[in-house]
Design an enzyme around this catalytic site. Structure first.
Site, PDB file in Angstrom:
ATOM      1  N   LYS A 272      -3.914   4.068  -2.424  1.00 26.16           N
ATOM      2  CA  LYS A 272      -4.596   5.080  -3.240  1.00 26.16           C
ATOM      3  C   LYS A 272      -3.848   5.255  -4.558  1.00 26.16           C
ATOM      4  CE  LYS A 272      -7.229   8.078  -0.318  1.00 26.16           C
ATOM      5  NZ  LYS A 272      -6.943   8.696   0.936  1.00 26.16           N
TER       6      LYS A 272
ATOM      7  N   MET B  57      -3.160   9.451  11.532  1.00 20.78           N
ATOM      8  CA  MET B  57      -4.141   9.929  10.536  1.00 20.78           C
ATOM      9  C   MET B  57      -4.850  11.199  11.007  1.00 20.78           C
ATOM     10  SD  MET B  57      -5.756   6.189   9.724  1.00 20.78           S
ATOM     11  CE  MET B  57      -5.665   5.624  11.404  1.00 20.78           C
TER      12      MET B  57
ATOM     13  N   ASP C 100       0.820  -1.207   0.000  1.00 22.24           N
ATOM     14  CA  ASP C 100       0.000   0.000   0.000  1.00 22.24           C
ATOM     15  C   ASP C 100       0.858   1.264   0.000  1.00 22.24           C
ATOM     16  OD1 ASP C 100      -1.145  -0.671   3.384  1.00 22.24           O
ATOM     17  OD2 ASP C 100       0.701   0.263   2.698  1.00 22.24           O
TER      18      ASP C 100
HETATM   19  C1  SAM Z   1      -3.411   3.718   8.194  1.00 13.30           C
HETATM   20  S1  SAM Z   1      -2.270   4.297   9.368  1.00 13.30           S
HETATM   21  C2  SAM Z   1      -1.105   3.018   9.327  1.00 13.30           C
HETATM   22  C3  SAM Z   1      -0.275   2.937  10.540  1.00 13.30           C
HETATM   23  C4  SAM Z   1       0.749   1.842  10.463  1.00 13.30           C
HETATM   24  N1  SAM Z   1       0.150   0.555  10.481  1.00 13.30           N
HETATM   25  C5  SAM Z   1       1.766   1.949  11.612  1.00 13.30           C
HETATM   26  O1  SAM Z   1       1.835   1.066  12.451  1.00 13.30           O
HETATM   27  O2  SAM Z   1       2.513   2.923  11.614  1.00 13.30           O
HETATM   28  C6  SAM Z   1      -1.509   5.599   8.515  1.00 13.30           C
HETATM   29  C7  SAM Z   1      -1.012   6.700   9.415  1.00 13.30           C
HETATM   30  O3  SAM Z   1       0.180   6.323  10.038  1.00 13.30           O
HETATM   31  C8  SAM Z   1       0.987   7.463  10.246  1.00 13.30           C
HETATM   32  N2  SAM Z   1       2.276   7.232   9.566  1.00 13.30           N
HETATM   33  C9  SAM Z   1       2.671   6.123   8.922  1.00 13.30           C
HETATM   34  N3  SAM Z   1       3.919   6.254   8.481  1.00 13.30           N
HETATM   35  C10 SAM Z   1       4.320   7.481   8.844  1.00 13.30           C
HETATM   36  C11 SAM Z   1       5.538   8.205   8.674  1.00 13.30           C
HETATM   37  N4  SAM Z   1       6.584   7.690   8.048  1.00 13.30           N
HETATM   38  N5  SAM Z   1       5.599   9.448   9.199  1.00 13.30           N
HETATM   39  C12 SAM Z   1       4.562   9.982   9.869  1.00 13.30           C
HETATM   40  N6  SAM Z   1       3.413   9.334  10.036  1.00 13.30           N
HETATM   41  C13 SAM Z   1       3.283   8.110   9.550  1.00 13.30           C
HETATM   42  C14 SAM Z   1       0.255   8.648   9.672  1.00 13.30           C
HETATM   43  O4  SAM Z   1      -0.461   9.235  10.723  1.00 13.30           O
HETATM   44  C15 SAM Z   1      -0.659   7.969   8.689  1.00 13.30           C
HETATM   45  O5  SAM Z   1      -1.804   8.753   8.428  1.00 13.30           O
END
Ligand code: SAM
Length: 462
Positions: free
Chosen positions: A271, A384, A249
């Site tokens: 997306k 998010m 994804d």
């Molecule tokens: C659908 S969630 C997935 C989270 C993921 N499973 C995790 O454990 O990090 C997506 C959100 O994770 C956060 N996120 C994921 N990777 C990120 C990154 N490299 N920097 C900042 N936020 C991140 C953001 O808030 C994003 O909107």
């Protein structure tokens, strides 16, 4: 990639070396490890070349170079002290489409020779394209020390059974599974210990056992971490290297995808440019179908699959369909962002608990237990939450947190384009707008944010 690495069959390869000093001798000795025919032309020769000529390992022509020496040659090394002559030979060879290498003169090289780790029949060839020879030597030393000499035996063993295994399994995928099992297990161990006959016995047994191979695949639900490929787990990497298909994804970085087995099919379900996501139930079904068709499927997800990753739903479907699976945890965005922003999530003087919450906005509101989130001496992390930032700040203040409570937004945590903005609940929205923060972004609320001034170490961050 300026230089394309290939291995050339040397059975009928005629090579010319112009020059017969020590440098030429080194090239000749290297070529003599192959089946190439080596001719040297030079008015004089060093002792090594004289000996090789006397042993009839090379053909030595003792005179000045002439252009017709190039006739019927496919590879030429030029190693004389005469730079004008070297340039002329380069021109003449190039005009005849013969690959030419003027030793230690990269601009006059149509090909370059790699640094080699020789475990014949396994050969590892490496190059820095001439730009980092010391780094290359360092890497070669590392490889020499970690790849056992006896890998050669494993190569010979594989060669011996290659045709039998090919005849036994009609599909490439089944052959690959079989060989991976062999190389990961006891058979390889016996070969490496020098117990050839025991290894062969075990191999025959294994070939007979796998007669009724069910051909069923498996799904590996793998957490790819927050973005920096160095934060992958060993297990994630190993399974990524085994995959037939990878379903990934939006949050999986390009650098991480490059570590997937090159021949694996890669299916994007995040997306797309059309801004449509593949619906979750279609992803669940896709994973099951791919595995039931006999594939090793890696479902690669950003961060940890069990933290706001819908990993649970995906494997529920697999359970229903009787598909086997494994789950590999990853570093979640909160851990990655906190570490790389220099903001400890807990600290004896600041926070005794930490809460992970979703800041996903639905109908302009976020349905959360706000009194529980607006606690002192607690760190609250919102995933998010970029779009919902105004609601988050307003709700936390409404439920009792002072407007001066520290808050940080971390964009693209752990990646070279990481950006961090800090402020308090009343001024952060303006600061975020000024900094142009883009998704993915994580929000950390609590007085631990103040520690960043002291603990920030990741210099790419803003
Ligand atoms: C659908 S969630 C997935 C989270 C993921 N499973 C995790 O454990 O990090 C997506 C959100 O994770 C956060 N996120 C994921 N990777 C990120 C990154 N490299 N920097 C900042 N936020 C991140 C953001 O808030 C994003 O909107």
């Amino acid at each position: 990639m300026q230089y394309f690495p290939i291995f050339v069959d040397t059975k009928e390869l005629h090579c010319l070396i112009v020059g017969a000093g020590e440098v030429a001798a080194r090239k000749a000795e290297l070529l003599l490890k192959t089946s190439a025919t080596v001719t040297l032309v030079a008015p004089w020769a060093c002792d090594t070349i004289l000996r090789l000529a006397a042993e009839e390992k090379v053909i030595l022509v003792t005179r000045d170079y002439q252009p017709n020496d190039l006739q019927a040659k496919r590879l030429v090394f030029v190693a004389t002290n005469d730079s004008l002559l070297n340039a002329q030979i380069h021109q003449q060879a190039k005009a005849l489409n013969i690959l030419v290498n003027v030793v230690d003169n990269t601009p006059l090289c149509e090909f370059i020779t790699p640094s080699i780790v020789d475990r014949s029949p396994i050969i590892i060839a490496m190059s820095s394209g001439g730009v980092a020879p010391v780094l290359l030597r360092y890497l070669r030393q590392k490889l020499e020390s970690v790849i056992p000499q006896k890998v050669s035996l494993l190569g010979q063993f594989s060669e011996k059974f290659r045709e039998t295994v090919k005849a036994r399994f009609n599909s490439v995928t089944k052959r690959r599974y079989f060989w991976e099992d062999v190389l990961d297990g006891d058979v390889a161990e016996q070969v490496l210990q020098g117990n050839q006959s025991k290894a062969e016995q075990m191999m025959h047994h294994k070939l007979a056992l796998d007669e009724h191979d069910s051909g069923k695949g498996e799904v590996y639900l793998v957490g790819a971490g927050p973005g920096d490929p160095d934060l992958l787990t060993f297990r994630a990497l190993r399974l990524m290297q085994k995959a037939d298909v990878v379903v990934y994804d939006r949050l999986v970085s390009k650098e991480i995808l490059e570590l997937v087995r090159r021949d694996a099919e890669k299916i994007y379900v995040g997306k797309a440019r059309s801004l449509h996501t593949v619906p979750q139930d279609e992803i669940n079904q896709l994973l099951a179908d791919l595995a039931l068709a006999g594939n090793r499927v890696v479902r690669l997800k950003g961060g940890d699959p069990f933290i706001f990753g819908r990993g649970g739903e995906e494997i529920e479907t697999l359970v229903e369909k009787g598909v086997s699976f494994q789950v590999v945890p990853g570093i979640t965005a909160a851990s990655g962002a906190a570490s790389y922003a220099g903001i400890p999530l807990t600290h004896r003087d600041h926070a005794k608990s930490v809460v992970f919450a979703t800041g996903h906005l639905r109908d302009n509101s976020i349905d959360l237990n706000w009194p529980m989130l607006a606690q002192p001496e607690q760190t609250t992390v919102f995933y998010m939450g970029l779009t919902g930032l105004p609601v988050i700040c307003q709700k936390l203040i409404e439920h009792g947190l002072p407007q001066t409570t520290e808050i940080a937004l971390i964009q693209s945590a752990t990646l070279p384009n990481q950006k961090v903005v800090t402020g308090n609940l009343s001024n952060i929205q303006q600061k975020v707008a000024e900094a142009g923060i883009q998704p993915p972004a994580l929000i950390i609320v609590g007085s631990v944010v103040s520690l960043r001034d002291k603990l920030n170490w990741f210099k790419q961050s803003a």
